[in-house]
Design an enzyme around this catalytic site. Structure first.
Site, PDB file in Angstrom:
ATOM      1  N   CYS A  32       0.844  -1.197   0.000  1.00 53.09           N
ATOM      2  CA  CYS A  32       0.000   0.000   0.000  1.00 53.09           C
ATOM      3  C   CYS A  32       0.876   1.241   0.000  1.00 53.09           C
ATOM      4  O   CYS A  32       1.807   1.363   0.795  1.00 53.09           O
ATOM      5  CB  CYS A  32      -0.896  -0.009   1.231  1.00 53.09           C
ATOM      6  N   TYR A  63      -7.763   4.605  -9.315  1.00 52.91           N
ATOM      7  CA  TYR A  63      -7.559   3.684  -8.196  1.00 52.91           C
ATOM      8  C   TYR A  63      -8.445   2.445  -8.333  1.00 52.91           C
ATOM      9  O   TYR A  63      -7.990   1.325  -8.132  1.00 52.91           O
ATOM     10  CB  TYR A  63      -7.853   4.417  -6.883  1.00 52.91           C
ATOM     11  N   GLU A  75       1.050   0.119  -7.153  1.00 52.95           N
ATOM     12  CA  GLU A  75       0.978   1.351  -6.373  1.00 52.95           C
ATOM     13  C   GLU A  75       2.420   1.740  -6.051  1.00 52.95           C
ATOM     14  O   GLU A  75       3.167   0.947  -5.476  1.00 52.95           O
ATOM     15  CB  GLU A  75       0.210   1.131  -5.068  1.00 52.95           C
ATOM     16  N   ASP A 110      -2.612  -7.552   2.054  1.00 53.22           N
ATOM     17  CA  ASP A 110      -2.986  -6.875   0.809  1.00 53.22           C
ATOM     18  C   ASP A 110      -2.551  -7.751  -0.361  1.00 53.22           C
ATOM     19  O   ASP A 110      -1.351  -7.987  -0.559  1.00 53.22           O
ATOM     20  CB  ASP A 110      -2.307  -5.504   0.706  1.00 53.22           C
ATOM     21  N   TYR A 115       0.130  -4.486  -5.329  1.00 51.82           N
ATOM     22  CA  TYR A 115       0.900  -4.483  -4.088  1.00 51.82           C
ATOM     23  C   TYR A 115       2.278  -5.120  -4.243  1.00 51.82           C
ATOM     24  O   TYR A 115       2.982  -5.319  -3.260  1.00 51.82           O
ATOM     25  CB  TYR A 115       0.116  -5.192  -2.981  1.00 51.82           C
ATOM     26  N   CYS A 178      -1.865   1.367   7.727  1.00 49.25           N
ATOM     27  CA  CYS A 178      -0.471   1.276   7.282  1.00 49.25           C
ATOM     28  C   CYS A 178       0.017  -0.136   7.545  1.00 49.25           C
ATOM     29  O   CYS A 178       0.038  -0.592   8.682  1.00 49.25           O
ATOM     30  CB  CYS A 178       0.409   2.283   8.015  1.00 49.25           C
ATOM     31  N   CYS A 187      20.075  -4.426   5.132  1.00 47.54           N
ATOM     32  CA  CYS A 187      20.604  -4.511   3.774  1.00 47.54           C
ATOM     33  C   CYS A 187      22.054  -4.023   3.778  1.00 47.54           C
ATOM     34  O   CYS A 187      22.324  -2.902   4.220  1.00 47.54           O
ATOM     35  CB  CYS A 187      19.757  -3.681   2.813  1.00 47.54           C
TER      36      CYS A 187
END
Length: 192
Positions: A32, A63, A75, A110, A115, A178, A187
């Site tokens: 998202c 959307y 997105e 999601d 996504y 969220c 990383c």
């Protein structure tokens, strides 16, 4: 007000239009786009952000069309940043460390092509850095018990800016949804 001149609700700079000289742009999809945009606008050296759609087949997708899965868009967050203040590698590090890049066409609960995990670059140097960062991160991901990274990395195509109500959504709706957060992995990009 035209979205080309609409100021960013947090940073105050235009959310779309011509990038000022010396700044760079890249696009990131990590589920998202609401939470991803907030993470990037909170990054020192980011000049502006905007959410929208990229990587699909329909011009000016809405959307609802993107959510239907019929357009193939992801997105994404447009991130305009000053490389003298925040190197692209640091932007990539935030991307890799704040979502699960192994889930294919989903992120958490999601589910759908919109996504998926993506990086769309605007220079050959960004493309090379993104690919190298994926290669560097894969052993960390495997050691943590995850599968192969499914993140798609490619040069940017057309960016279709999302509807106004999506822009800086979590600033306007602080209690909004969220699904983004640290994945517990580091990383190693840029680490000697």
């Amino acid at each position: 007000m035209d979205r080309m001149t609409t100021p960013h609700a947090v940073l105050g700079n235009p959310i779309d239009g011509q990038t000022p000289e010396g700044l760079q742009t890249a696009y990131f999809g990590m589920g998202c786009f609401w939470g991803a945009e907030r993470m990037f606008w909170q990054t020192d050296g980011v000049w502006t952000t905007a959410v929208g759609y990229m990587g699909g087949s329909k011009a000016n997708a809405t959307y609802e069309e993107v959510c239907s899965g019929s357009t193939g868009h992801a997105e994404v967050v447009k991130v305009v940043f000053d490389p003298s203040q925040v190197p692209f590698e640091e932007i990539l590090r935030k991307f890799w460390e704040n979502h699960d890049p192994t889930q294919g066409n989903k992120q958490g609960n999601d589910i759908g092509t919109q996504y998926r995990s993506v990086v769309f670059t605007t220079t050959p140097e960004q493309l090379k850095a993104a690919e190298e960062s994926r290669t560097a991160f894969q052993p960390v991901v495997a050691e943590a018990g995850y599968g192969p990274i499914t993140t798609h990395i490619a040069p940017a195509g057309d960016f279709w800016i999302a509807e106004d109500y999506h822009q800086q959504y979590l600033h306007k709706n602080p209690q909004g949804y969220c699904n983004l957060g640290p994945n517990g992995m580091s990383c190693p990009i840029g680490i000697a």
